[in-house]
Write a protein that holds these residues in place. Structure first.
Motif, PDB file in Angstrom:
ATOM      1  N   GLU A  22       0.787  -1.311  -0.095  1.00  0.00           N
ATOM      2  CA  GLU A  22       0.074  -0.063  -0.176  1.00  0.00           C
ATOM      3  C   GLU A  22       1.046   1.135   0.013  1.00  0.00           C
ATOM      4  OE1 GLU A  22      -3.992   1.778   2.288  1.00  0.00           O
ATOM      5  OE2 GLU A  22      -2.620   0.362   3.345  1.00  0.00           O
ATOM      6  N   ARG A  23       2.216   1.163   0.729  1.00  0.00           N
ATOM      7  CA  ARG A  23       2.961   2.331   0.626  1.00  0.00           C
ATOM      8  C   ARG A  23       3.552   2.603  -0.564  1.00  0.00           C
ATOM      9  NH1 ARG A  23       1.701   4.849   5.136  1.00  0.00           N
ATOM     10  NH2 ARG A  23       1.865   3.536   7.016  1.00  0.00           N
ATOM     11  N   ILE A  24       3.808   1.450  -1.351  1.00  0.00           N
ATOM     12  CA  ILE A  24       4.497   1.661  -2.553  1.00  0.00           C
ATOM     13  C   ILE A  24       3.500   2.098  -3.624  1.00  0.00           C
ATOM     14  CG2 ILE A  24       5.931   0.351  -4.335  1.00  0.00           C
ATOM     15  CD1 ILE A  24       6.764  -1.226  -1.673  1.00  0.00           C
ATOM     16  N   GLY A  25       2.467   1.388  -4.011  1.00  0.00           N
ATOM     17  CA  GLY A  25       1.674   1.506  -5.148  1.00  0.00           C
ATOM     18  C   GLY A  25       0.238   1.983  -4.865  1.00  0.00           C
ATOM     19  N   PHE A  26      -0.464   2.104  -5.955  1.00  0.00           N
ATOM     20  CA  PHE A  26      -1.963   2.150  -6.079  1.00  0.00           C
ATOM     21  C   PHE A  26      -2.387   3.339  -5.216  1.00  0.00           C
ATOM     22  CE2 PHE A  26      -0.994  -2.508  -5.859  1.00  0.00           C
ATOM     23  CZ  PHE A  26      -1.423  -2.666  -7.403  1.00  0.00           C
ATOM     24  N   LYS A  27      -1.694   4.588  -5.268  1.00  0.00           N
ATOM     25  CA  LYS A  27      -2.161   5.678  -4.592  1.00  0.00           C
ATOM     26  C   LYS A  27      -3.110   6.513  -5.205  1.00  0.00           C
ATOM     27  CE  LYS A  27       1.395   6.318  -1.581  1.00  0.00           C
ATOM     28  NZ  LYS A  27       1.223   6.182  -0.296  1.00  0.00           N
ATOM     29  N   ARG A  28      -3.157   6.460  -6.508  1.00  0.00           N
ATOM     30  CA  ARG A  28      -4.322   7.249  -7.291  1.00  0.00           C
ATOM     31  C   ARG A  28      -5.562   6.243  -7.381  1.00  0.00           C
ATOM     32  NH1 ARG A  28      -1.235  11.336 -10.733  1.00  0.00           N
ATOM     33  NH2 ARG A  28       0.534  11.741  -9.545  1.00  0.00           N
ATOM     34  N   GLN A  29      -5.773   5.121  -7.302  1.00  0.00           N
ATOM     35  CA  GLN A  29      -6.977   4.749  -6.950  1.00  0.00           C
ATOM     36  C   GLN A  29      -8.082   4.958  -6.115  1.00  0.00           C
ATOM     37  OE1 GLN A  29      -7.146   2.368  -9.563  1.00  0.00           O
ATOM     38  NE2 GLN A  29      -5.202   2.406 -10.276  1.00  0.00           N
ATOM     39  N   PRO A  31     -10.730   4.103  -3.313  1.00  0.00           N
ATOM     40  CA  PRO A  31     -10.513   3.070  -2.176  1.00  0.00           C
ATOM     41  C   PRO A  31     -10.840   1.967  -2.249  1.00  0.00           C
ATOM     42  CG  PRO A  31     -11.385   5.257  -1.288  1.00  0.00           C
ATOM     43  CD  PRO A  31     -11.376   5.379  -2.684  1.00  0.00           C
ATOM     44  N   ARG A  34      -8.141   0.497  -4.626  1.00  0.00           N
ATOM     45  CA  ARG A  34      -6.874   0.385  -3.987  1.00  0.00           C
ATOM     46  C   ARG A  34      -6.757  -0.777  -3.015  1.00  0.00           C
ATOM     47  NH1 ARG A  34      -6.457   5.468  -1.678  1.00  0.00           N
ATOM     48  NH2 ARG A  34      -7.419   4.951   0.074  1.00  0.00           N
ATOM     49  N   THR A  38      -4.159  -3.819  -3.709  1.00  0.00           N
ATOM     50  CA  THR A  38      -3.260  -4.030  -2.685  1.00  0.00           C
ATOM     51  C   THR A  38      -3.277  -5.485  -2.180  1.00  0.00           C
ATOM     52  OG1 THR A  38      -3.400  -1.632  -2.172  1.00  0.00           O
ATOM     53  CG2 THR A  38      -2.422  -3.329  -0.209  1.00  0.00           C
TER      54      THR A  38
END
Length: 79
Positions: A22-29, A31, A34, A38
């Motif tokens: 979660e910290r690395i990817g999928f920030k712009r998805q 909730p 995401r 994740t």
């Protein structure tokens, strides 16, 4: 058959791995997406590593990821 220790260990492993993913990817998805991406990525990584770890010098264990599936479901609804 799932034992309590396997279920707890799978939950802890999935929670830690999902937090890292979660910290690395999928920030712009959104909730829901995401959380879905994740947990799916964390389950895929855990299954791949467990398949090699449970092989014990033999062939790859394709069913190793089933130990992490209950933990993945709990982590998905907890995110």
């Amino acid at each position: 058959m799932f034992y309590i220790g396997q279920a707890i260990g799978g939950f802890v492993a999935m929670a830690i791995l999902a937090a890292i993913v979660e910290r690395i990817g999928f920030k712009r998805q959104p909730p829901f997406q995401r959380a879905m991406f994740t947990v799916a990525t964390a389950l895929l990584i855990a299954s791949a590593i467990a398949g090699f770890g449970m092989a014990d010098g033999g062939p790859y264990v394709w069913s190793a990821g089933l130990n992490y599936l209950p933990g993945a479901v709990v982590v998905f609804f907890g995110i």
